[in-house]
Design a protein around this motif. Structure first.
Motif, PDB file in Angstrom:
ATOM      1  N   ASN A 157      -7.631 -36.924  -8.639  1.00  0.00           N
ATOM      2  CA  ASN A 157      -7.044 -37.104  -7.830  1.00  0.00           C
ATOM      3  C   ASN A 157      -9.202 -37.234  -7.006  1.00  0.00           C
ATOM      4  O   ASN A 157      -8.774 -38.288  -6.211  1.00  0.00           O
ATOM      5  N   TYR A 158      -9.579 -35.937  -6.934  1.00  0.00           N
ATOM      6  CA  TYR A 158     -11.367 -35.484  -7.012  1.00  0.00           C
ATOM      7  C   TYR A 158     -11.881 -36.505  -7.249  1.00  0.00           C
ATOM      8  O   TYR A 158     -13.052 -37.364  -6.428  1.00  0.00           O
ATOM      9  N   LYS A 205      -3.558 -33.778 -12.419  1.00  0.00           N
ATOM     10  CA  LYS A 205      -3.496 -34.527 -11.013  1.00  0.00           C
ATOM     11  C   LYS A 205      -4.444 -34.245 -10.089  1.00  0.00           C
ATOM     12  O   LYS A 205      -5.451 -35.117  -9.382  1.00  0.00           O
ATOM     13  N   ASP A 206      -5.216 -33.234  -9.782  1.00  0.00           N
ATOM     14  CA  ASP A 206      -6.061 -32.902  -8.878  1.00  0.00           C
ATOM     15  C   ASP A 206      -6.996 -33.500  -8.792  1.00  0.00           C
ATOM     16  O   ASP A 206      -8.008 -33.886  -8.075  1.00  0.00           O
ATOM     17  N   LYS A 226     -11.407 -27.859   0.360  1.00  0.00           N
ATOM     18  CA  LYS A 226     -11.504 -27.023  -0.996  1.00  0.00           C
ATOM     19  C   LYS A 226     -10.827 -25.674  -0.475  1.00  0.00           C
ATOM     20  O   LYS A 226      -9.817 -24.436  -0.414  1.00  0.00           O
ATOM     21  N   ASP A 261     -12.788 -25.003  -8.648  1.00  0.00           N
ATOM     22  CA  ASP A 261     -11.790 -24.557  -9.611  1.00  0.00           C
ATOM     23  C   ASP A 261     -11.808 -22.872 -10.025  1.00  0.00           C
ATOM     24  O   ASP A 261     -10.984 -21.833  -9.446  1.00  0.00           O
TER      25      ASP A 261
END
Length: 421
Positions: free
Chosen positions: A6-7, A2-3, A24, A229
């Motif tokens: 969204n990005y 999901k992240d 982030k 990430d």
């Protein structure tokens, strides 16, 4: 997942892509550095620096003892698009339309931009009495590039002229682009812009088992997001770096592209701040160029190399090219594949057909500034440079695991042997 989606949805331009990565980093305690200030670095701390709003380098400093090197992952923030020219409003006395004057940025698949809901985003500089202020913008308006109806083009042939066929319709004859900007920025005095078209369609999962992710700008924001990430969520033994450069799609020829001194300057400043010899650090360093690869096309398998076909959801792609458009050689291939094995991640080998010219990426360009071993990798995807691309869901996890493992190891080059510890 999901992240990441969204990005992708909210990174309308390279400027927004970097801004979203910065948010982030700030949320995870990374400290911002300025290039025009002295750097004071502390062990077991995390930092980042931005050049020209659209390229970012984040890094972690480990314990400052013994031999250190750089573990670097590089990707890019830009995607093929159409850039808006100055004095952009176009009106034709023969009709009641206003259009937008654009030019091609990079190598988009042209026809995929037709009949799509398009937005306009990027940055503007606003003039004040004694200063210039940069603002990121995303206009509220939705525009379109209409195709010619089949009834008016019975042959179905389409060889687009970018000065004729790829101009968006923005409204009736009373519309101006200047009014659109003013509506967004009110009474601010705009002096210059870097504005681009983008596809407003959202990222979504596809396939009978939701095994594919479709979105705009998968090339290369997928890799940029994953590599950042992975950096954020791992402990470093070496100085670990995530570099995301702008302008890869147009050859990286900018002050903040992979051909610039941005990465070189950053590594030199890190070594100086840590009181380490830069050449010794580079001798124990490695760079992963992370940019996506072409999956076997389901309707055109003949486009793939006969013995090096790669598939979505089958693992990370290691890219090879004899002319060194990709930097992979036996040394860097061995190192990366060993890291994949340590991370329990599958990998695949990719080459172009020998009678077909392939694309290059930022790995070879980065090596002109930093002479260290480099491997070119990516994730298999379909429709590269389309305004809506497709990749594999499983591969996202594979890449995260491999890059996380890379960020936690230390490489030592001893004669012809490589220690990975």
């Amino acid at each position: 997942m999901k992240d990441l989606m969204n990005y992708l949805d909210n990174s309308y331009s390279a400027f927004h892509a970097v801004k979203n990565l910065e948010e982030k980093l700030v949320n995870k305690g990374f400290k911002k550095l300025e290039e025009n200030e002295k750097w004071n670095l502390e062990e077991n701390n995390s930092y980042y620096v931005i050049r020209n709003t659209s390229s970012i380098i984040a890094f972690k400093v480990p314990e400052i003892k013994g031999t250190l090197g750089f573990n670097i992952v590089a990707s890019h923030s830009d995607s093929p698009s159409y850039k808006i020219k100055p004095n952009a409003t176009m009106k034709d006395l023969r009709n009641d339309y206003a259009k937008l004057n654009t030019e091609t940025y990079g190598g988009p698949i042209t026809y995929t931009w037709l009949d799509r809901p398009l937005g306009i985003a990027g940055r503007v500089f606003v003039e004040n009495e004694k200063s210039l202020t940069e603002e990121l913008v995303n206009l509220d308006d939705t525009i379109i590039i209409p195709s010619v109806a089949i009834h008016l083009n019975r042959s179905g042939e389409f060889n687009p002229n970018p000065q004729v066929d790829m101009l968006p319709l923005i409204g009736d004859a009373d519309t101006t682009f200047e009014d659109m900007l003013e509506k967004k920025l009110q009474d601010k005095q705009i002096i210059s812009t870097d504005l681009f078209l983008y596809n407003k369609e959202k990222a979504m999962l596809l396939g009978a088992n939701k095994e594919y992710l479709a979105s705009s700008r998968i090339d290369d924001l997928e890799c940029a997001y994953i590599s950042m990430d992975a950096l954020i969520n791992t402990e470093a033994k070496n100085v670990t770096i995530c570099a995301v450069f702008n302008n890869e799609e147009v050859g990286s020829r900018s002050a903040n592209g992979a051909a610039s001194t941005f990465l070189k300057d950053t590594t030199e400043r890190i070594s100086k701040a840590l009181n380490k010899d830069i050449l010794e650090m580079l001798a124990n360093s490695f760079i992963i160029s992370s940019d996506n690869a072409h999956a076997l096309h389901p309707n055109h398998p003949e486009k793939a190399d006969p013995t090096n076909m790669v598939y979505m959801n089958k693992g990370i792609v290691v890219k090879h090219q004899a002319g060194l458009n990709y930097t992979t050689d036996a040394l860097s291939e061995a190192i990366f594949k060993k890291i994949c094995k340590l991370a329990n991640v599958p990998y695949q080998d990719y080459t172009n057909r020998s009678d077909q010219r392939g694309g290059g990426t930022l790995g070879a360009i980065s090596q002109t500034q930093l002479s260290i071993p480099s491997v070119d990798i990516g994730l298999a995807q379909l429709a590269m440079h389309s305004t809506y691309e497709t990749c594999g869901v499983k591969d996202i996890d594979y890449m995260m695991k491999a890059l996380s493992k890379f960020y936690t190891v230390k490489l030592k080059f001893i004669n012809n042997n490589i220690e990975i510890c």
